[in-house]
Scaffold this motif. Sequence first.
Motif, PDB file in Angstrom:
ATOM      1  N   GLY A 176      13.010  -9.402 -32.438  1.00 29.47           N
ATOM      2  CA  GLY A 176      13.240 -10.841 -32.496  1.00 29.47           C
ATOM      3  C   GLY A 176      12.168 -11.617 -31.761  1.00 29.47           C
ATOM      4  N   TYR A 177      11.774 -11.111 -30.599  1.00 31.65           N
ATOM      5  CA  TYR A 177      10.719 -11.769 -29.820  1.00 31.65           C
ATOM      6  C   TYR A 177       9.405 -11.803 -30.599  1.00 31.65           C
ATOM      7  N   ILE A 178       9.023 -10.678 -31.193  1.00 37.20           N
ATOM      8  CA  ILE A 178       7.771 -10.597 -31.947  1.00 37.20           C
ATOM      9  C   ILE A 178       7.844 -11.460 -33.208  1.00 37.20           C
ATOM     10  N   ALA A 179       9.003 -11.464 -33.869  1.00 38.89           N
ATOM     11  CA  ALA A 179       9.164 -12.299 -35.072  1.00 38.89           C
ATOM     12  C   ALA A 179       8.980 -13.773 -34.737  1.00 38.89           C
ATOM     13  N   ARG A 180       9.460 -14.207 -33.576  1.00 40.48           N
ATOM     14  CA  ARG A 180       9.291 -15.614 -33.152  1.00 40.48           C
ATOM     15  C   ARG A 180       7.835 -15.894 -32.803  1.00 40.48           C
ATOM     16  N   LYS A 181       7.224 -14.992 -32.049  1.00 39.67           N
ATOM     17  CA  LYS A 181       5.862 -15.219 -31.571  1.00 39.67           C
ATOM     18  C   LYS A 181       4.862 -15.313 -32.720  1.00 39.67           C
ATOM     19  N   TYR A 182       5.050 -14.508 -33.749  1.00 42.53           N
ATOM     20  CA  TYR A 182       4.066 -14.455 -34.831  1.00 42.53           C
ATOM     21  C   TYR A 182       4.574 -15.117 -36.116  1.00 42.53           C
ATOM     22  N   ASN A 183       5.633 -15.929 -35.992  1.00 42.40           N
ATOM     23  CA  ASN A 183       6.120 -16.751 -37.104  1.00 42.40           C
ATOM     24  C   ASN A 183       6.485 -15.943 -38.353  1.00 42.40           C
ATOM     25  N   PHE A 184       7.042 -14.759 -38.147  1.00 42.57           N
ATOM     26  CA  PHE A 184       7.421 -13.937 -39.290  1.00 42.57           C
ATOM     27  C   PHE A 184       8.548 -14.577 -40.096  1.00 42.57           C
ATOM     28  N   ILE A 185       9.370 -15.394 -39.424  1.00 37.02           N
ATOM     29  CA  ILE A 185      10.487 -16.036 -40.122  1.00 37.02           C
ATOM     30  C   ILE A 185       9.975 -17.014 -41.177  1.00 37.02           C
ATOM     31  N   GLU A 186       8.856 -17.672 -40.907  1.00 36.73           N
ATOM     32  CA  GLU A 186       8.269 -18.576 -41.900  1.00 36.73           C
ATOM     33  C   GLU A 186       7.885 -17.811 -43.155  1.00 36.73           C
TER      34      GLU A 186
END
Length: 328
Positions: A176-186
């Motif tokens: 979750g932390y990495i997904a937020r940091k590198y904008n994977f959710i976008e």
Amino acid sequence: MIERINFVDRLKGFTMLVVIIGHISFFTFKEDHSLVSLIAGSFQMPVFMFLSGFVIPSPPSFKKTVVKWCCFLCPFLFVGSLFRYFFYGEVHELFFNNIKSGYWYLYTLACFYFFLLLFRYFSRNQGKGALLIDVILALSVFSGILFLRKVFENTAIGGLLSTDQLFSYWPWFIGGYIARKYNFIEVLGKKPWIYSLSLVLYLIFAALYCSGHYGFFMLSALFAIPTFVFVFLSRENKTSRVEKYLELVGKKSLDIYIFHFFFTSMTDLSFLGSWFASTRNLFLEFLVSMILAIVIACCCIIIGNVLKLSPLFRDVVYGDFIKRIIKL
């Protein structure tokens, strides 16, 4: 001021209700591995841990980490000990058991924030190699946890450290932390086919898990995360009464988490559990469980709001005293 993200609060709220439903099945209905609890267990805590990591925009400083430790460990020690003594007459198992009478999440989260200090001091680079560094650090922490788990397996120290819980949930948290940091959710929001594939795979692996093939839990959880994230992300700029309630539950998830064990444990509806087990009326069991979960969540929110009126309880139960000691 904490930046609120609507879909995160709503998904946290939804997942928190599902957690309560699972505990109602086990503690209130006295069912062992009911289909409702298995469905809930196929995604609830991995998704919740993913969101716990996702809400961290950057690794906190040491001072902020200390504040977080107090915010997690004070309710763990105070409310957890109260729960353990009230229902079992002792507090030993709160400390020397991996699941810590259900309060493992608070302890585990405190550990994960400690691990994030490594990312603060060794992952300052924001260039092309930043993701690789973060992945290496994440794997290094995971390897350390795995080592401790093997060394202290089936020992009191292993229970004290909750090595099983650290091992099981670190990947979801740091993911979750990495997904937020590198904008994977976008990326997920722009590619609906990822959602479609994840949904199909989640349904397949969740069905296998619920049928007794528990080895598929990791795959079920892996594909549940993008599935539920996409559903709630698609409603980010929309609202409804249900979503407003889920936002409230998400924002008050700490209060709900620490107090809901009292309600699920003190209420004995085993006769309903036996009836549900014999009739296999899954829909009615889910409906009753959802109504009870909503009522319990509301009661927990009220208890939390009342306690927070007292500076003493804010200091003891929620660890607010540390904020006066440490000037951020």
